[in-house]
Scaffold this motif. Structure first.
Motif, PDB file in Angstrom:
ATOM      1  N   ALA A  60      44.010 -56.686  53.240  1.00 18.72           N
ATOM      2  CA  ALA A  60      43.593 -55.608  52.335  1.00 18.72           C
ATOM      3  C   ALA A  60      44.278 -55.683  50.973  1.00 18.72           C
ATOM      4  O   ALA A  60      43.631 -55.457  49.947  1.00 18.72           O
ATOM      5  N   TYR A  61      45.579 -56.005  50.943  1.00 15.66           N
ATOM      6  CA  TYR A  61      46.269 -56.049  49.648  1.00 15.66           C
ATOM      7  C   TYR A  61      45.616 -57.077  48.728  1.00 15.66           C
ATOM      8  O   TYR A  61      45.509 -56.858  47.519  1.00 15.66           O
ATOM      9  N   ARG A  62      45.163 -58.199  49.290  1.00 13.43           N
ATOM     10  CA  ARG A  62      44.527 -59.222  48.466  1.00 13.43           C
ATOM     11  C   ARG A  62      43.121 -58.787  48.050  1.00 13.43           C
ATOM     12  O   ARG A  62      42.673 -59.099  46.944  1.00 13.43           O
ATOM     13  N   MET A  63      42.417 -58.079  48.930  1.00 18.02           N
ATOM     14  CA  MET A  63      41.105 -57.542  48.546  1.00 18.02           C
ATOM     15  C   MET A  63      41.261 -56.630  47.338  1.00 18.02           C
ATOM     16  O   MET A  63      40.471 -56.693  46.392  1.00 18.02           O
ATOM     17  N   ILE A  64      42.301 -55.802  47.360  1.00 15.98           N
ATOM     18  CA  ILE A  64      42.556 -54.900  46.231  1.00 15.98           C
ATOM     19  C   ILE A  64      42.815 -55.712  44.971  1.00 15.98           C
ATOM     20  O   ILE A  64      42.181 -55.493  43.929  1.00 15.98           O
ATOM     21  N   GLU A  65      43.754 -56.656  45.058  1.00 16.63           N
ATOM     22  CA  GLU A  65      44.120 -57.466  43.887  1.00 16.63           C
ATOM     23  C   GLU A  65      42.922 -58.213  43.308  1.00 16.63           C
ATOM     24  O   GLU A  65      42.669 -58.168  42.103  1.00 16.63           O
ATOM     25  N   GLU A  66      42.193 -58.911  44.174  1.00 12.74           N
ATOM     26  CA  GLU A  66      41.076 -59.742  43.708  1.00 12.74           C
ATOM     27  C   GLU A  66      39.952 -58.894  43.128  1.00 12.74           C
ATOM     28  O   GLU A  66      39.377 -59.234  42.091  1.00 12.74           O
ATOM     29  N   SER A  72      38.024 -56.241  36.081  1.00 14.87           N
ATOM     30  CA  SER A  72      38.575 -56.154  34.725  1.00 14.87           C
ATOM     31  C   SER A  72      38.138 -57.336  33.860  1.00 14.87           C
ATOM     32  O   SER A  72      38.485 -57.399  32.686  1.00 14.87           O
ATOM     33  N   THR A  73      37.361 -58.263  34.433  1.00 20.11           N
ATOM     34  CA  THR A  73      36.883 -59.438  33.714  1.00 20.11           C
ATOM     35  C   THR A  73      35.614 -59.108  32.941  1.00 20.11           C
ATOM     36  O   THR A  73      34.709 -58.473  33.464  1.00 20.11           O
ATOM     37  N   ASP A  74      35.541 -59.560  31.703  1.00 17.07           N
ATOM     38  CA  ASP A  74      34.368 -59.309  30.868  1.00 17.07           C
ATOM     39  C   ASP A  74      33.425 -60.500  30.785  1.00 17.07           C
ATOM     40  O   ASP A  74      32.456 -60.472  30.040  1.00 17.07           O
ATOM     41  N   CYS A  75      33.699 -61.557  31.524  1.00 16.82           N
ATOM     42  CA  CYS A  75      32.926 -62.800  31.395  1.00 16.82           C
ATOM     43  C   CYS A  75      31.515 -62.705  31.964  1.00 16.82           C
ATOM     44  O   CYS A  75      30.611 -63.370  31.486  1.00 16.82           O
ATOM     45  N   PHE A  76      31.331 -61.937  33.012  1.00 22.68           N
ATOM     46  CA  PHE A  76      30.054 -61.900  33.714  1.00 22.68           C
ATOM     47  C   PHE A  76      29.556 -60.459  33.818  1.00 22.68           C
ATOM     48  O   PHE A  76      30.114 -59.552  33.243  1.00 22.68           O
ATOM     49  N   LYS A  77      28.499 -60.299  34.612  1.00 26.07           N
ATOM     50  CA  LYS A  77      27.993 -58.958  34.921  1.00 26.07           C
ATOM     51  C   LYS A  77      29.111 -58.160  35.593  1.00 26.07           C
ATOM     52  O   LYS A  77      30.021 -58.726  36.177  1.00 26.07           O
TER      53      LYS A  77
END
Length: 139
Positions: A60-66, A72-77
């Motif tokens: 779960a902690y990695r699901m949250i992080e990823e 927060s990425t603006d590259c895609f939809k």
């Protein structure tokens, strides 16, 4: 889940089960209730690890992080319509589809990191894991 994982054609290790508070925090931070099959898995093992230390299914902690990172990425939809649960090892990610704020089906999709396509991969978590390990799901 333990019996299913033990029958997979490779060796995997299980983590401690997720605590209810941790699960609730993950759902709250990501703004979506996890599907029952994922909740059931996480309550058995908070992620599934292979012999190389990689994850078949993220804890779960990695699901949250990823997911927060992708959102927060603006590259895609926008990515708030996906709940990423695992990586393919090449930059592609596996996810549930979020529609109008909820996950209504157990279908798993693959997001392609090069062209931003989102393609159906499996009808639910167990067929996804089995197909990915056996090579019947390819990217």
């Amino acid at each position: 889940w333990k019996h299913f994982i033990e029958r997979l054609p490779q060796d995997y290790t299980l983590n401690r089960p997720i605590e209810t508070e941790e699960l609730q925090k993950a759902e709250e931070l990501l703004g979506v209730s996890f599907p029952d099959e994922l909740v059931s898995l996480l309550k058995t093992t908070d992620g599934i690890n292979d012999t190389f230390g990689d994850h078949l299914i993220w804890p779960a902690y990695r699901m949250i992080e990823e997911n927060l990172d992708m959102r927060s990425t603006d590259c895609f939809k926008p990515f708030d319509c996906l709940l990423f649960i695992a990586g393919a090892g090449n930059g592609d990610l596996f996810a549930y589809s979020i529609f109008n704020g909820s996950i209504r089906k157990n279908d798993i999709y693959v997001w392609n990191h090069i062209d931003d396509s989102r393609i159906w991969a499996a009808s639910s978590l167990k067929p996804f894991m089995k197909g990915w390990i056996e090579g019947t799901i390819t990217i």
